[in-house]
Structure formats: C-alpha cells, structure tokens
Design a protein around this motif. Structure first.
Motif, mmCIF file in Angstrom:
data_model
loop_
_atom_site.group_PDB
_atom_site.id
_atom_site.type_symbol
_atom_site.label_atom_id
_atom_site.label_comp_id
_atom_site.label_asym_id
_atom_site.label_seq_id
_atom_site.Cartn_x
_atom_site.Cartn_y
_atom_site.Cartn_z
ATOM 1 N N ILE A 118 31.080 41.240 48.766
ATOM 2 C CA ILE A 118 31.060 39.825 49.184
ATOM 3 C C ILE A 118 31.581 38.933 48.064
ATOM 4 C CG2 ILE A 118 29.500 37.923 49.757
ATOM 5 C CD1 ILE A 118 27.820 40.003 51.292
ATOM 6 N N LEU A 119 31.135 39.226 46.860
ATOM 7 C CA LEU A 119 31.582 38.410 45.730
ATOM 8 C C LEU A 119 33.080 38.592 45.492
ATOM 9 C CD1 LEU A 119 28.574 38.993 43.310
ATOM 10 C CD2 LEU A 119 29.081 36.944 44.635
ATOM 11 N N ALA A 120 33.563 39.808 45.659
ATOM 12 C CA ALA A 120 34.991 40.053 45.450
ATOM 13 C C ALA A 120 35.829 39.336 46.479
ATOM 14 C CB ALA A 120 35.253 41.563 45.518
ATOM 15 N N MET A 121 35.344 39.324 47.691
ATOM 16 C CA MET A 121 36.082 38.595 48.734
ATOM 17 C C MET A 121 36.157 37.106 48.413
ATOM 18 S SD MET A 121 34.811 40.318 52.272
ATOM 19 C CE MET A 121 35.175 42.010 52.671
ATOM 20 N N GLY A 122 35.072 36.576 47.909
ATOM 21 C CA GLY A 122 35.057 35.159 47.539
ATOM 22 C C GLY A 122 36.063 34.873 46.440
ATOM 23 N N ARG A 123 36.124 35.771 45.482
ATOM 24 C CA ARG A 123 37.084 35.563 44.393
ATOM 25 C C ARG A 123 38.518 35.681 44.895
ATOM 26 N NH1 ARG A 123 33.171 38.526 41.444
ATOM 27 N NH2 ARG A 123 34.308 40.470 41.792
ATOM 28 N N LEU A 124 38.738 36.632 45.771
ATOM 29 C CA LEU A 124 40.093 36.791 46.324
ATOM 30 C C LEU A 124 40.532 35.521 47.059
ATOM 31 C CD1 LEU A 124 42.432 38.818 46.890
ATOM 32 C CD2 LEU A 124 41.295 39.340 49.038
ATOM 33 N N GLN B 215 16.779 32.802 36.915
ATOM 34 C CA GLN B 215 18.019 32.852 37.705
ATOM 35 C C GLN B 215 17.761 33.586 39.014
ATOM 36 O OE1 GLN B 215 20.949 31.428 37.109
ATOM 37 N NE2 GLN B 215 20.028 30.458 35.300
ATOM 38 N N LEU B 216 18.390 33.100 40.038
ATOM 39 C CA LEU B 216 18.276 33.751 41.341
ATOM 40 C C LEU B 216 19.334 34.840 41.434
ATOM 41 C CD1 LEU B 216 17.738 30.618 43.617
ATOM 42 C CD2 LEU B 216 16.052 32.283 42.904
ATOM 43 N N PRO B 217 19.122 35.844 42.241
ATOM 44 C CA PRO B 217 20.118 36.908 42.374
ATOM 45 C C PRO B 217 21.419 36.384 42.972
ATOM 46 C CG PRO B 217 18.384 37.153 44.009
ATOM 47 C CD PRO B 217 17.939 36.088 43.078
ATOM 48 N N ASN B 218 22.473 37.093 42.699
ATOM 49 C CA ASN B 218 23.790 36.711 43.179
ATOM 50 C C ASN B 218 24.271 37.797 44.130
ATOM 51 O OD1 ASN B 218 26.034 35.175 43.387
ATOM 52 N ND2 ASN B 218 26.996 35.868 41.500
ATOM 53 N N PRO B 219 24.658 37.528 45.282
ATOM 54 C CA PRO B 219 24.739 36.191 45.899
ATOM 55 C C PRO B 219 23.391 35.689 46.397
ATOM 56 C CG PRO B 219 25.439 37.861 47.445
ATOM 57 C CD PRO B 219 25.158 38.586 46.172
ATOM 58 N N PHE B 220 23.300 34.344 46.460
ATOM 59 C CA PHE B 220 22.099 33.707 46.997
ATOM 60 C C PHE B 220 22.548 32.832 48.160
ATOM 61 C CE2 PHE B 220 19.196 29.991 46.951
ATOM 62 C CZ PHE B 220 18.074 30.642 47.423
ATOM 63 N N PHE B 221 22.006 33.155 49.269
ATOM 64 C CA PHE B 221 22.500 32.511 50.486
ATOM 65 C C PHE B 221 21.306 32.048 51.318
ATOM 66 C CE2 PHE B 221 24.483 33.250 54.860
ATOM 67 C CZ PHE B 221 25.144 32.040 54.859
ATOM 68 N N VAL B 222 21.208 30.756 51.522
ATOM 69 C CA VAL B 222 20.106 30.194 52.309
ATOM 70 C C VAL B 222 20.616 29.878 53.711
ATOM 71 C CG1 VAL B 222 18.477 28.289 52.556
ATOM 72 C CG2 VAL B 222 18.988 29.205 50.299
ATOM 73 N N LEU B 223 19.918 30.390 54.656
ATOM 74 C CA LEU B 223 20.196 30.049 56.054
ATOM 75 C C LEU B 223 18.961 29.328 56.590
ATOM 76 C CD1 LEU B 223 21.981 33.230 57.309
ATOM 77 C CD2 LEU B 223 22.703 30.922 57.877
ATOM 78 N N ALA B 224 19.103 28.075 56.831
ATOM 79 C CA ALA B 224 17.965 27.289 57.318
ATOM 80 C C ALA B 224 18.169 26.973 58.794
ATOM 81 C CB ALA B 224 17.843 26.000 56.515
ATOM 82 N N THR B 225 17.083 26.904 59.480
ATOM 83 C CA THR B 225 17.170 26.538 60.904
ATOM 84 C C THR B 225 16.307 25.308 61.154
ATOM 85 O OG1 THR B 225 15.274 27.830 61.633
ATOM 86 C CG2 THR B 225 17.379 28.980 61.493
ATOM 87 N N GLN B 226 16.684 24.579 62.162
ATOM 88 C CA GLN B 226 15.826 23.474 62.605
ATOM 89 C C GLN B 226 16.055 23.228 64.088
ATOM 90 O OE1 GLN B 226 16.674 19.985 60.286
ATOM 91 N NE2 GLN B 226 18.486 19.442 61.460
ATOM 92 N N ASN B 227 15.007 22.724 64.693
ATOM 93 C CA ASN B 227 15.014 22.473 66.132
ATOM 94 C C ASN B 227 15.281 20.991 66.361
ATOM 95 O OD1 ASN B 227 14.470 22.204 68.814
ATOM 96 N ND2 ASN B 227 12.468 23.186 68.764
#
Lengths: 761, 333
Positions: free
Chosen positions: B223-229, B155-167
């Motif tokens: 962050i997780l609490a805000m998401g739940r709210l 399992q990946l940690p929570n939260p897991f947030f990927v920010l990808a970039t491309q040109n």
C-alpha cells in the motif's frame, strides 16, 4: 510524439475551417439581410433616398469586418489538444504529452520513465483517433439563412426605384399634420428626388421667410431668417443638393430662435392626464390670449375713433380716416394723424378746423379705455393684494378671509382663462387713452392760449420771446399741438407695429412647429438609413431636456398637497403644511413661493424657488414680447401683479403658479389631523393580519396577536403562548428526523423569540 | 513491488503500473464478494487508503458501512480495530492511558497501555455520538499520526487509516463534527441506498449458510509503495490548475459559491484533489491524471469542506448541488 503532433495539426486545421465556415455564414446572413432591408426600404421610400450610397458602404463594411473576423481564428495547440481529448475520451493524454514536449516536469528529465510512458501512451492513443469520425464536416446551421438573405438582396435590388418613389399608392402615409399647399412651384431638378412632404417643407420655409421677414425686428431672428432664406434659395437654385439642403435645414432647426420654439407636449399630457393639460397647452393659450387682447385694443380704438369722427364733414382727409376706421387699420390711422400734425405745424390749418380737431381728440380720448372686465380685474387684484398684505402683517388670515382670498384667486384665474389677457389689453388702452388725453388737453390749452394771445397780444410764448410780433406765439402753440398729435400718432403706429409683430411671431411659431415636425420626420427616415445627422441629435437633445423639465414639474405638482404622511415631500407641499400648522387647525393659507422659501426644509424649498425662478424667467421672456403689460397705480407694479397672478393659479399655464393650488389644498385639510399623535393615528389605522407560510405535515397552532402594536411583543401574553409554542416545536423536533442543521436552526429561532422577563402592563 | 525511489527504466515502471492496477482490481473483486454494489464507495475507500488519508462514510444504518471497513481490513492484511463511539466514551478509551503495572522486580511502575487507535485500520463507528472532547482526541492521531499522553509521544503504525461512519438521520444526542475535524478527512463518501437488483442480491447472498471468506491481497508495504508510485507521477499543469480553480472558486469566485456558501474549501482540498486524481488514473491503468479525475473526485473531496449559508438552507440546496454548479461554471470557462 510525431503522431500526436500530426493528429493535433490536422485537428486544428479541421476546427479552424469549421469555425471559418460557421462565422462566415453568420456574418453573411446578417449582412445580406440588413442590406436587403436597407435596399428595399430605400427603394420603397421608407427611408429617404439620401441614404442610398450608405447602404452600399454599410454593406461593404459589414462584409469586410465579418470576413476579417472570420479569418482571425486563434486556436492554441493546448486548447486543440484538450478539445480532442474531450471528444475522443483521451483523459488528457494528448494535452499532457504536449505539455511534456513543451516543458520539463518538475524533477524529471525529458527521458524520465514517467515522461516516456506518458508520451508513449499519448502516441498510442493518437494512432487510434479517427478525425473524420470525431470532427466530421458539418455545414453551418446558418447557411440556409444566408441563402435566404441573398435571395432577399436580389429581390430588393430588383425593385424599380423611380416608379415607386413617386407613386403615392406605394408611398406610406406621412403622418404629418401639415396643410401642404395645393400646388407647388417647380423645384430645381436636383430636388426632384425629394418626397412630396419634403418639397412642401421647402415651400413652407419659403412662405415662412416671406411672411415673417418684414415684420421681425430682433436681430437674432432676422439673422436666422436670412440664413434660412439663403439655404432655401440655394436649394431651389440647385447649388445645394437635397442631402445638403436637408442637412442645412436640420442645423437651422436646431439653432432656431427661442420664441419660434413651441412647447413640447409632456408625456402626461399625451396620456390624457387632465392635471397636465394646461401645462402642455400654455403657449397656445398664451398666444390666443394675446390675440384676443390685440383684438380688444384694436376694436376699442376703432370704436373710439368712429365716435370721434361722427358728424365730421366729408372732406378727402376725413374720407381716408373713415376708411382707416372701417378697415380697422391702425397703421393708416397713425399715418393720417401724422399728416394732420404736419399740416398743423406748417400752418395749413385754420382756427376753426383746429377747434374741430381738438374736439375730436377729446372725444377719442373720452371713449377710449373703458370696459367692465378690466374693472373686475382691478377689483379682484386689489382684493388679493389687500388680503395678502393683511396676511403678511398679521401672520395669518381668519377662515373667512382665507376663503375670500381663495375665491378671488379662483375668479381671477377663471377670468384669465375665459377672457384672455384682458388686463394687459386694459393697460394698453389706458396708456393710449392717457396719450390721447394728454394730446387733447395740450391742444385745448394751446388753443386757449392762442385765443388769449389773439385778444391780448401777448402770451407766455410771446413774453419769453420778448418783443415778437403777434402771431408768432400762435405758431409756436401750433407747433406744440402738432408735437402732441405726433406723439399720439407714434403711439398708434407703435401699437400697430407691435400687434403686427406679435401676429408674425404667432404665425412664425406655428410655421416653425410645422417645419420641425416635417424635419423630424425627414431626419428620422435619414437616421433609419444609417446616416446620422448632427442637427438631429442636437434637436432631440433639446427636446429631451425640455420634456425632462416638464416631467419634474409635473411630478412636483402631482405631489403638491396630496400627501400628509408621505416620506418624500416637496418643498411646495411642506409649505402648504406649514401654513396648516401655523393656523392651528384652521383652514390653511395658500402656500405661495415666499412660504416655501422660508420653510424649514431649506434645500427643497430652495430647489423649488430655483424652479420657480426659471419658470418666471420663461414668463418674463414671454411677457416682454407683449408690450404694455405694466399696470397703472391701481394695480401696483408689474412684479406685484405677476405675484398676484401666480397665486391665483393661472400660473399653471404660464409655469409660475403651481404653489397656489398646492397651498390651498393643503390648507383646506382639517387642522386637528395635522396635530394628532402619530402613534395614535398608526394604531387607528393598524390592521391585524394573519400571514401564511409554507406548511409541512403535522399539527400546527396559529394565533393572531391583536394587541401586538399597542402593548408590545415581549409582554405577559407572549410569555404565556411562547411556552405553548415552544413545546409544540420541541415535540415536533423529537418526532421528526431532521438534519442537525435544520434542528439547530429551529432551536436558534425559538431562542431568539424567547420572551424576555419584563414588567407586566 | 519494487521501490520507486530506485531508478527504474520504462519497462519496470510499466510493470509496476500494471501490477498496481491488477492488485487493486483484485482488491475490488474481493470486496465485491461481501459488498453488493457501492462501487463508488469502494473506490473512494481504496483511494483514501492509498493516499494515506481518512474517509468519513455517511449513510443510513444497514447499508454495510461497517461491513465494508471490516472486509477491507481482512482483504488488505492490516491490523484492524473498531471503536463504537458513545457519549460516555473518553479520550483515554481511544488513545490509551498510563497504567500502574508490575515492573517484574516486585515494584510498580507506570506504563503506557495503547488504546485501539494503535492500529492500521481504525473503524470509528458513529463518530458523531462521542463528545467533542473525545472527538478532538482523535484529531492529533489523524493529522499527526501520533498520540501524546503525558509527556510522551507515541507514533502510530504506518499506514494509519481512519474510517469513520455517521448516520445523517439520527442526530438527536449527537455532536456534529467541527469543521476543523471534518477537514482532516480526505473524502466524505455518501453510502447510497442500493437499487432493487442490488437489494435482491444482498438478500440472497447474506442469507446463505456460510459467508464468503476474503483472501488478503495487499499488505502494508504494498500500500505504501503504491502511494509513493502515485506521488511520483507527473501531472499536467492544466489539471492542477483546474483543481486550484475549483477550490478557489469555492471562496466566492464561482457564482454558486457566492450565493450559497458561508465558507469555502481549505488548501487540503486542492492537495486531496491532485493526489486523488493521480491515484484514480493509476487505478484505471492510465499514466496521467486528467481533468475528468478531478471532476469525479470533486464531490467526495469538497462536500464536507463547504459550509452552506442560510440562503442555501432556506432553498434546500445541498453541497453536491453547489459543486455541480461550480463544475458546470468551470467547465464552461
């Protein structure tokens, strides 16, 4: 939430009021403007007066509908809330609060914290809303136009009706080419409101009935005329008012007998297309041909009668005969001949007088029925018939024969156009001559028998009677002679009657056309005033059908024989081409209807045959009205004669000879072209063309492939340049920063046009 | 921040909302210390973080994409990892691998060595330069938030947030992301070129002796609490209806979609619109999501989910133009 509901209620009221004002203003503008226009048109006589009440009714209806439509203003609460949110920048606070009042959100009670917070938020927001600022009262934009419409209506109502209606200076030009009578009889006061042209229309109807009534012999026309007379009489008597009279006349116009109808000019003819002019003028030409034929027959008969009466003693009877000849009165001539037969039958004529009459009859028969043009007709017809038989027998004609056939058909067509229907006249003269000769021969035979009986005492009649007194046989012979004269008199009277009937029909048709034009104008004005009439729609429908039919015919004729490589060909055209192919390069045959039927393109040929049949039926109807068209043994039967005339091209005027020109044009083409290789022809006509596309910055290479059409695309030449082209493209792809999609597009394009391995030519 | 699963009264909820709005405002201010302008991008990144989605950033080099993500990692007190995607990058370089290690008793045993994906905030720089094999290795991690190596799922940690970039310009030697992977991104944000004033500020601020130090303002639990709210916030049906119409309109019901689109958006787009609208409303201090929120989020949600057809390519039409037309069409209805 009270604040939210209150502000929504006030908002709805304001919006509905605003919408009501806007819609009412729009409807008022439309209704008042239309009403003003209609009223002014009526007052200025641009519309017939019969529409006057309908202006009031239409205006009332329009206002009522507009009022009802304006009052029907559904504005749901949620829609009002969203509108107010948008206007006030509430981010759907009011709409959400309204939803929370109406329903419970999923999984949450009405008193859940979220619900309470959202409602509270909406209430707080509602308190800040100033409706007078958000929804200020705005006068409808169309209000000034409504005021203008009102002023126009008032101005239109102020136009005096009576003074302008009867004023020629203010009445627009009628545009109808009808020669109105100089003075009209006084009409019933009920019809005084009619414009001058409509009064003249009624007068025209009266004249038509009076001129046609006694001479028309077919029952439908008699009934139609009778009905027309009743309507006109009722209109003049005031039993029908002007509106009812026009309605009745419109219905009558729609039900008029066929032969009283006139051809509608085709659009092509109206546009001055020379190829279509004969079609549009066919009926008029036919009428003129009939008139000329009638005149020729009458002239020939009178000339023969005049020669027969030369040297006749100056008796009262002969005086009457001379008078009939001088006045060219065939009817009187027939009556005198009948009187003569009566005298003879009653034994009031002595032998000397009888011998003179026999001699005159012989003279009359001798001088009747000759002429140069009919002989030319016969020769041409015989030549056409012979060549067509030859073509049937041999399956084709030589080039010379084909030219001769074409020449004969052309001459026959020219004769028909320049000298009217001389063939028909010749036939009628022949028939009259035959009757006269028969009567003269019978009289001569009976006279000889009488003389023989007088000398020998017994004749055939006496023998059959057996033991009768001498002289009884002479009386029987006189009776037989009288019968012969009566036959001739009947023939004269019949000819006279027929000529009169045809003349009446011609006059009637012309009058009907004038009536129709006047009626159409009257109906048009009625329709503009918003009053539809049943007869109008029907009449226009018939006109539309006929025009459509002519349009089809025109289209087919214009295509005929004109295109060898077109995709859509009529059966007529293919018939011509078939002839071309069968002649193997020689000039083709005229593509007549028989070839069209037998051609490989069955559907189109059948369709064409159907069209020809309809056209022929129309011709038959016309031809049946002219009696005496049957040709004698020299010209063959009637169908044969008609077939010859169709092939001659004269049928363009009678709607039956379209195939002649089509076939001849196709046949005159060069035979070798028709057998050529299509690919070779395409190669000969193909042209290399350089097309230019959108050009971006950077170098480019262009090359025109001159041999693409002949050698194919994926050959060695293309392979050579493909490498060069793809290299240039790849170089540009490397240099330019293109989006991936565009880059893939370019690569896919070059992949698709990559030269495939194949044999080198 | 208290847990919203507990029963709250109106006052507590209002306090939570106020706190959330304030903390997010502070976060934006922190990020603004190093990022000049780019407000829309910052808002989109924060929304993606709160919504538990992933964000694809597209822009020319030098616009601060990487800086933004790195700054976000500092400001939210989350574990941050960066992977520079290259064509020779292997899946195991991202996910991790089984390694033979000393078991402490003189023996050897295989043990799973976690890759950089085991973090809270992953910056996948120039994601389109990796091969499809490596790109697809990221699929499971993004969608399932777990990594399977051998027979073990981690399992990946929570939260897991990927920010990808491309040109968007240098496409040579790249492997455009397939539609399935693009759909995993909640938002696709365009990083625009800064204005002159912003450029002046960038030039001034980044050439000073010491860069600004960012203070962490949020942690993972907040962050997780805000998401739940945000998820507990009720949303009016007409707002959801608008989002649904927008997505269904992309499948040919809208005129522009019929003309220019080869394929429309997936149901994930509707979910993203609704969740994003709620979060955006809360971020702006509102208790209810509005149609305006859906409109604002339509571009980042839909622009990578709509596939243009040949006509659009030929006419030079971009997805944003199609979305413009769809919004205009729906707005008029």
């Amino acid at each position: 939430m009270a604040e939210v509901l209150s502000v929504l209620q006030r908002s709805r009221r304001r919006q509905r009021l605003q919408t009501l004002a806007r819609r009412l203003s729009q409807w008022l503008t439309i209704a008042l403007t239309l009403g003003a226009l209609a009223l002014a048109s009526t007052r200025l006589a641009w519309l017939p007066a019969v529409t006057d009440p309908f202006v009031d009714i239409g205006l009332g209806l329009l206002l009522s509908v507009g009022l009802l439509a304006s009052l029907w203003l559904p504005l749901p609460w949620d829609q009002a809330a969203r509108q107010l949110d948008r206007l006030a920048g509430g981010y759907d606070r009011l709409a959400t609060a309204l939803w929370l009042v109406q329903e419970e959100p999923d999984g949450q009670q009405r008193d859940a914290p979220w619900v309470l917070i959202q409602r509270q938020s909406a209430s707080d927001f509602a308190r800040t809303i100033d409706l007078s600022r958000l929804l200020p009262w705005m006068w409808p934009r169309s209000l000034p136009w409504a005021v203008v419409g009102t002023l126009l209506l008032v101005a239109a109502a102020a136009i005096p009706f009576d003074s302008l209606t009867n004023s020629d200076a203010n009445r627009p030009a009628s545009g109808i080419a009808v020669a109105w009578p100089a003075s009209l009889p006084a009409l019933h006061p009920a019809l005084e409101g009619l414009p001058e042209d409509e009064k003249a229309l009624l007068q025209l109807g009266v004249d038509t009935v009076r001129s046609m009534g006694p001479q028309v012999d077919d029952l439908p026309t008699k009934k139609w005329l009778s009905h027309l007379e009743q309507v006109l009489q009722a209109a003049q008597d005031g039993r029908l008012d002007k509106r009812q009279a026009l309605q009745e006349l419109a219905e009558l116009a729609a039900q008029r007998p066929e032969h009283l109808d006139l051809p509608k000019s085709s659009p092509a003819a109206e546009q001055g297309d020379p190829a279509q002019q004969p079609v549009a003028q066919s009926e008029e030409q036919l009428a003129e041909a009939q008139r000329q034929a009638d005149l020729a027959v009458r002239e020939a008969m009178m000339e023969a009668a005049e020669k027969a009466l030369e040297g006749a003693p100056k008796t009262a009877e002969n005086q009457e005969l001379h008078k009939a000849v001088a006045e060219k009165d065939l009817g009187l001539l027939g009556k005198l001949a009948e009187k003569l037969a009566d005298r003879l039958a009653k034994g009031q004529m002595d032998d000397k007088e009888l011998a003179q009459w026999v001699k005159r009859f012989e003279q009359f028969a001798k001088h009747l029925g000759t002429g140069e043009i009919p002989e030319k007709y016969k020769k041409l017809a015989e030549q056409i018939e012979r060549l067509q038989d030859k073509r049937k027998d041999q399956g084709g004609l030589s080039g010379t024969d084909q030219e001769r056939l074409h020449q004969a058909q052309h001459e026959l067509a020219q004769l028909n156009q320049t000298h009217g229907d001389q063939a028909a006249a010749a036939h009628r003269l022949e028939r009259l001559q035959s009757q006269a000769k028969q009567a003269a021969e019978e009289m001569r035979r009976e006279q000889a028998q009488m003389q023989h009986n007088a000398k020998g005492g017994q004749g055939p009649n006496g023998q059959s009677a057996g033991g009768e007194r001498p002289g009884t046989g002479g009386q029987a012979a006189k009776q037989a002679m009288a019968e012969g004269i009566r036959h001739a008199a009947d023939e004269l009277k019949r000819e006279n009657r027929e000529q009169m009937a045809r003349q009446a029909q011609r006059v009637g048709a012309a009058r009907a056309r004038e009536m129709r034009e006047a009626l159409q104008r009257a109906q048009g004005r009625t329709a503009q005033g918003g009053k539809p009439q049943a007869g109008q729609g029907q009449a226009e429908g018939q006109q539309g059908e006929q025009q459509a039919g002519q349009g089809d015919q025109a289209g087919g004729e214009s295509k005929a024989g004109s295109s060898q490589s077109g995709q859509r060909r009529t059966g007529r055209e293919k018939a011509g081409q078939k002839g071309q192919r069968s002649s193997q390069g020689k000039p083709g045959q005229a593509g007549d209807s028989e070839q069209g039927d037998a051609g490989p393109d069955g559907d189109q040929a059948t369709e064409q045959a159907g069209q020809e049949e309809r056209e022929n039926q129309q011709v038959h109807r016309t031809e049946n009205r002219r009696n005496g068209f049957k040709l004698g043994g020299n010209l063959g039967d009637r169908n044969r004669w008609q077939e010859i005339r169709q092939a001659s091209g004269q049928g363009t005027t009678e709607g039956s000879g379209d195939d002649g020109p089509a076939g001849s044009q196709a046949g005159r083409g060069k035979g070798t072209d028709g057998k050529g290789d299509p690919a070779k022809k395409a190669a000969q006509t193909a042209r290399d063309e350089r097309v230019h596309g959108a050009q971006s910055k950077g170098p480019d290479v262009k090359q025109t492939f001159s041999d693409v059409a002949r050698k194919g695309f994926a050959q060695s030449g293309w392979r050579d340049v493909f490498v060069q082209y793809s290299e240039v493209a790849e170089e540009m792809l490397d240099k330019e920063r293109l989006p991936a999609g565009r880059r893939a597009l370019v690569l896919r394009y070059f992949e698709k046009i990559r030269a495939q391995p194949g044999p080198t030519p | 921040m208290p847990n919203t699963k507990e029963s709250l009264d109106v006052g507590q909820l209002r306090d939570q909302m106020t706190a959330m709005t304030g903390r997010l405002q502070t976060l934006r201010q922190e990020l603004a210390k190093v990022m000049v302008g780019q407000d829309q991008v910052i808002e989109g990144v924060i929304l993606g973080l709160l919504a538990g989605g992933h964000v694809l950033l597209e822009g020319v080099p030098g616009l601060g994409k990487t800086l933004l993500v790195r700054s976000l990692g500092q400001a939210v007190r989350l574990q941050f990892a960066r992977v520079q995607f290259t064509p020779d990058l292997m899946p195991s370089d991202i996910l991790g691998a089984q390694m033979l290690v000393d078991d402490g008793h003189g023996g050897r045993a295989f043990a799973f060595q976690q890759g950089p994906v085991f973090t809270n905030l992953l910056l996948a720089d120039e994601v389109n330069r990796a091969t499809p094999k490596t790109q697809s290795a990221l699929l499971e991690a993004m969608a399932e938030r777990s990594v399977t190596v051998g027979r073990q799922t981690h399992q990946l940690p929570n939260p897991f947030f990927v920010l990808a970039t491309q040109n968007p310009l240098e496409m040579e030697g790249t492997y455009p992301l397939p539609e399935a992977q693009l759909d995993r991104f909640l938002f696709k944000l365009h990083v625009p070129f800064p204005s002159d004033a912003e450029l002046l500020e960038i030039a001034t601020r980044t050439t000073r002796s010491a860069p600004e130090e960012l203070q962490p303002v949020l942690d993972a639990s907040e962050i997780l609490a805000m998401g739940r709210l945000a998820n507990s916030c009720p949303i009016a049906p007409h707002v959801i209806d608008f989002a649904v119409k927008l997505v269904s309109g992309s499948h040919g019901r809208a005129k522009a979609a019929k003309t220019y689109l080869r394929a429309g958006a997936s149901p994930r787009a509707a979910q993203a619109l609704v969740v994003g609208a709620k979060l955006r409303a809360l971020m702006q201090g509102r208790a209810n999501a509005a149609v305006e929120d859906v409109r604002a989020l339509a571009y980042p949600v839909l622009r990578h989910r709509l596939l243009l057809n040949f006509a659009a390519e030929a006419d030079g039409v971009r997805t944003d133009m199609v979305i413009d037309q769809m919004l205009a069409e729906l707005g008029a209805a």
